[in-house]
Motif scaffolding. Structure first.
Motif, PDB file in Angstrom:
ATOM      1  N   LEU A   6      43.174  44.176  33.866  1.00  0.00           N
ATOM      2  CA  LEU A   6      41.832  44.244  33.460  1.00  0.00           C
ATOM      3  C   LEU A   6      41.146  43.001  32.992  1.00  0.00           C
ATOM      4  O   LEU A   6      41.825  41.991  32.836  1.00  0.00           O
ATOM      5  N   GLY A   7      39.957  42.967  33.324  1.00  0.00           N
ATOM      6  CA  GLY A   7      39.105  41.931  33.038  1.00  0.00           C
ATOM      7  C   GLY A   7      37.801  42.506  32.093  1.00  0.00           C
ATOM      8  O   GLY A   7      38.006  43.472  31.576  1.00  0.00           O
ATOM      9  N   MET A   8      36.904  41.657  31.757  1.00  0.00           N
ATOM     10  CA  MET A   8      35.906  41.998  30.904  1.00  0.00           C
ATOM     11  C   MET A   8      34.573  41.242  31.292  1.00  0.00           C
ATOM     12  O   MET A   8      34.640  39.974  31.954  1.00  0.00           O
ATOM     13  N   VAL A   9      33.555  42.084  31.648  1.00  0.00           N
ATOM     14  CA  VAL A   9      32.272  41.365  32.195  1.00  0.00           C
ATOM     15  C   VAL A   9      31.233  41.615  31.078  1.00  0.00           C
ATOM     16  O   VAL A   9      31.401  42.083  30.166  1.00  0.00           O
ATOM     17  N   GLY A  10      30.155  40.490  31.340  1.00  0.00           N
ATOM     18  CA  GLY A  10      29.248  40.441  30.412  1.00  0.00           C
ATOM     19  C   GLY A  10      28.029  40.145  30.977  1.00  0.00           C
ATOM     20  O   GLY A  10      27.839  40.061  32.245  1.00  0.00           O
ATOM     21  N   THR A  11      26.765  40.784  30.614  1.00  0.00           N
ATOM     22  CA  THR A  11      25.483  40.663  31.119  1.00  0.00           C
ATOM     23  C   THR A  11      24.743  39.125  31.147  1.00  0.00           C
ATOM     24  O   THR A  11      23.691  38.912  31.765  1.00  0.00           O
ATOM     25  N   LYS A  12      25.375  38.330  30.418  1.00  0.00           N
ATOM     26  CA  LYS A  12      25.184  36.960  30.429  1.00  0.00           C
ATOM     27  C   LYS A  12      26.083  35.999  30.473  1.00  0.00           C
ATOM     28  O   LYS A  12      27.100  36.502  29.827  1.00  0.00           O
ATOM     29  N   GLY A  43      41.334  40.508  42.492  1.00  0.00           N
ATOM     30  CA  GLY A  43      42.531  41.508  42.721  1.00  0.00           C
ATOM     31  C   GLY A  43      42.666  42.151  41.169  1.00  0.00           C
ATOM     32  O   GLY A  43      43.628  42.965  41.002  1.00  0.00           O
ATOM     33  N   PHE A  44      41.374  42.152  40.554  1.00  0.00           N
ATOM     34  CA  PHE A  44      41.776  42.980  39.261  1.00  0.00           C
ATOM     35  C   PHE A  44      41.465  44.391  39.548  1.00  0.00           C
ATOM     36  O   PHE A  44      40.892  45.043  40.635  1.00  0.00           O
ATOM     37  N   ASP A  45      41.974  45.348  38.609  1.00  0.00           N
ATOM     38  CA  ASP A  45      41.928  46.756  38.943  1.00  0.00           C
ATOM     39  C   ASP A  45      40.769  47.429  38.087  1.00  0.00           C
ATOM     40  O   ASP A  45      40.022  48.392  38.565  1.00  0.00           O
ATOM     41  N   ARG A  46      40.236  46.817  36.985  1.00  0.00           N
ATOM     42  CA  ARG A  46      39.255  47.398  36.187  1.00  0.00           C
ATOM     43  C   ARG A  46      38.511  46.484  35.434  1.00  0.00           C
ATOM     44  O   ARG A  46      39.341  45.464  35.014  1.00  0.00           O
ATOM     45  N   VAL A  47      37.351  46.563  35.003  1.00  0.00           N
ATOM     46  CA  VAL A  47      36.766  45.637  33.796  1.00  0.00           C
ATOM     47  C   VAL A  47      36.351  46.330  32.595  1.00  0.00           C
ATOM     48  O   VAL A  47      35.589  47.564  32.908  1.00  0.00           O
ATOM     49  N   LEU A  48      36.455  45.643  31.680  1.00  0.00           N
ATOM     50  CA  LEU A  48      35.835  46.362  30.087  1.00  0.00           C
ATOM     51  C   LEU A  48      34.341  45.879  30.300  1.00  0.00           C
ATOM     52  O   LEU A  48      34.118  44.832  30.528  1.00  0.00           O
ATOM     53  N   ILE A  49      33.598  47.018  29.643  1.00  0.00           N
ATOM     54  CA  ILE A  49      32.500  46.710  29.306  1.00  0.00           C
ATOM     55  C   ILE A  49      32.222  46.993  27.664  1.00  0.00           C
ATOM     56  O   ILE A  49      32.468  48.082  27.363  1.00  0.00           O
ATOM     57  N   LEU A  75      35.863  50.279  32.540  1.00  0.00           N
ATOM     58  CA  LEU A  75      36.304  50.972  31.344  1.00  0.00           C
ATOM     59  C   LEU A  75      35.212  50.773  30.414  1.00  0.00           C
ATOM     60  O   LEU A  75      34.793  49.538  30.031  1.00  0.00           O
ATOM     61  N   ILE A  76      34.508  51.733  30.018  1.00  0.00           N
ATOM     62  CA  ILE A  76      33.123  51.748  29.118  1.00  0.00           C
ATOM     63  C   ILE A  76      33.675  51.739  27.674  1.00  0.00           C
ATOM     64  O   ILE A  76      33.912  53.062  27.133  1.00  0.00           O
ATOM     65  N   ALA A  77      33.332  50.678  26.927  1.00  0.00           N
ATOM     66  CA  ALA A  77      33.672  50.863  25.331  1.00  0.00           C
ATOM     67  C   ALA A  77      32.496  51.585  24.830  1.00  0.00           C
ATOM     68  O   ALA A  77      31.447  51.410  25.089  1.00  0.00           O
ATOM     69  N   HIS A  78      32.880  52.481  23.953  1.00  0.00           N
ATOM     70  CA  HIS A  78      32.097  53.469  23.230  1.00  0.00           C
ATOM     71  C   HIS A  78      32.677  53.759  21.677  1.00  0.00           C
ATOM     72  O   HIS A  78      33.478  53.761  21.515  1.00  0.00           O
ATOM     73  N   PHE A 327      47.370  45.024  31.312  1.00  0.00           N
ATOM     74  CA  PHE A 327      46.897  43.611  30.462  1.00  0.00           C
ATOM     75  C   PHE A 327      45.407  43.402  30.853  1.00  0.00           C
ATOM     76  O   PHE A 327      44.892  43.501  31.906  1.00  0.00           O
ATOM     77  N   LEU A 328      44.603  43.122  29.869  1.00  0.00           N
ATOM     78  CA  LEU A 328      43.368  42.597  29.781  1.00  0.00           C
ATOM     79  C   LEU A 328      43.436  41.172  29.638  1.00  0.00           C
ATOM     80  O   LEU A 328      43.724  40.698  28.563  1.00  0.00           O
TER      81      LEU A 328
END
Length: 363
Positions: A6-12, A43-49, A75-78, A327-328
């Motif tokens: 997993l990775g993690m994306v941001g809006t800025k 090659g990441f599988d998913r990204v956390l938001i 992966l939507i954090a909530h 692994f994130l």
């Protein structure tokens, strides 16, 4: 696939070392799309938001990421408590089906910052929040899978004839370090997310969660979140870590490292434990580094693994030996790190995991 990355994306463009979370436009659409595509190409599988009481809406950000990519999952954090679980179930299933199916998961963050909870109107105490999260996850899963209407009456939610015409197989991720969190996650989660702690502490955390899950007749998988600092040589990696420390320290002292307006009041057990470990010593297990953790104080994922790509991969795979299968990894130079990791760290993690077996569920 033996592991999930997993990775993690941001809006800025923002991290501990550069940019601003609160100044300027909160959403840079081209940046978000490019960040998502960089993860897919690497090659990441998913990204956390991520989630915060003042952040852009995660479901809308997830939709943007899914439509900017072809295979990347989200992966939507909530935070449970602000939207009914029946409504969240329909939102998740709808988004999943609109984007091809199998690309959406949800991460339950019960919340450890009291001030941030109150910004969204949540005044429950720590223990009550975890009881609410457990009930939320139970109703959510039932709504996502039930072919017939159902009734529910619990401590926090009551429904009559609850039913969703759109359903999906949505993995439920969960994080938390307190005894209440262990009880909730072990009973309801598919994936239990851990911060990067020393190997011995992580092994004990996994053991406790597995024992609690077994009480409910369940098996559970584990994720580990770290901030790799990679360079061509080990010396260069530690030099880079020192540059990251210096940049972070300058921003902390100058007030430039702010993740939102207003004060923070952390009651997070996991964040407190990271602070204790960092105060004990700065480096654990040879290359688990607390340099940034010690500067930024209680918060989220901040421990780094420092070394060459081969050394970092081997250090992370020691957690795989304990039973971690997700692994994130998130960088201090967010996009550049993702691009680099696609050339070295990601393939090394996959190759290494294929050569070894994680500890069994009952270990």
């Amino acid at each position: 696939m033996s592991i999930e990355i997993l990775g993690m994306v941001g809006t800025k463009d923002f991290s501990e070392t550069h940019g601003s979370f609160i100044d300027g436009p909160p959403i840079d659409v081209p940046y978000l799309a490019g960040f998502a595509r960089a993860h897919e190409a690497a090659g990441f599988d998913r990204v956390l938001i991520g989630y915060g009481a003042s952040s852009p809406d995660g479901f809308a950000v997830a939709a943007s990421v899914l439509h900017a990519t072809e295979r990347l999952r989200v992966l939507i954090a909530h935070r449970p408590g602000f939207v009914a679980p029946t409504v969240v179930a329909r939102k998740l299933a709808t988004l999943d089906q609109l984007t091809g199916g199998g690309r959406v998961a949800i991460h339950h963050i019960t919340g450890g910052d009291e001030a941030d909870q109150r910004r969204d109107g949540d005044f429950l105490d720590h223990g009550a929040r975890y009881r609410r999260t457990g009930e939320f996850m139970s109703v959510l899963r039932r709504t996502l899978t039930s072919a017939e209407p159902f009734d529910h009456e619990g401590e926090f939610y009551r429904f009559e004839g609850a039913y969703s015409s759109v359903r999906a197989d949505i993995p439920l991720y969960f994080g938390g370090a307190s005894p209440a969190a262990v009880q909730t996650g072990a009973e309801h989660a598919d994936v239990y997310m851990l911060w990067g702690e020393p190997l011995a502490e992580t092994a004990e955390r996994i053991r406790r969660v597995r024992e609690e899950a077994a009480r409910h007749g369940r098996e559970i998988t584990f994720s580990l979140s770290t901030r790799p600092i990679v360079a061509a040589t080990e010396a260069e990696a530690w030099e880079r870590a020192e540059r990251i420390r210096a940049a972070t320290a300058e921003r902390v002292s100058g007030g430039g490292l702010r993740w939102g307006k207003g004060k923070s009041e952390s009651t997070s057990v996991g964040a407190a434990r990271l602070q204790e470990q960092g105060a004990e010593r700065e480096v654990h297990d040879e290359r688990l580094w607390y340099g940034v953790t010690n500067l930024t104080g209680p918060g989220g994922n901040s421990t780094a693994v420092v070394g060459t790509a081969e050394q970092v991969a081997e250090a992370l795979l020691r957690y795989h030996d304990l039973g971690v299968t997700t692994f994130l990894v998130r960088g201090f130079d967010p996009v550049d790190d993702v691009v680099r990791w696609g050339d070295d760290l990601v393939p090394l993690l996959r190759q290494g995991a294929d050569r070894r077996e994680p500890a069994g569920v009952g270990a």
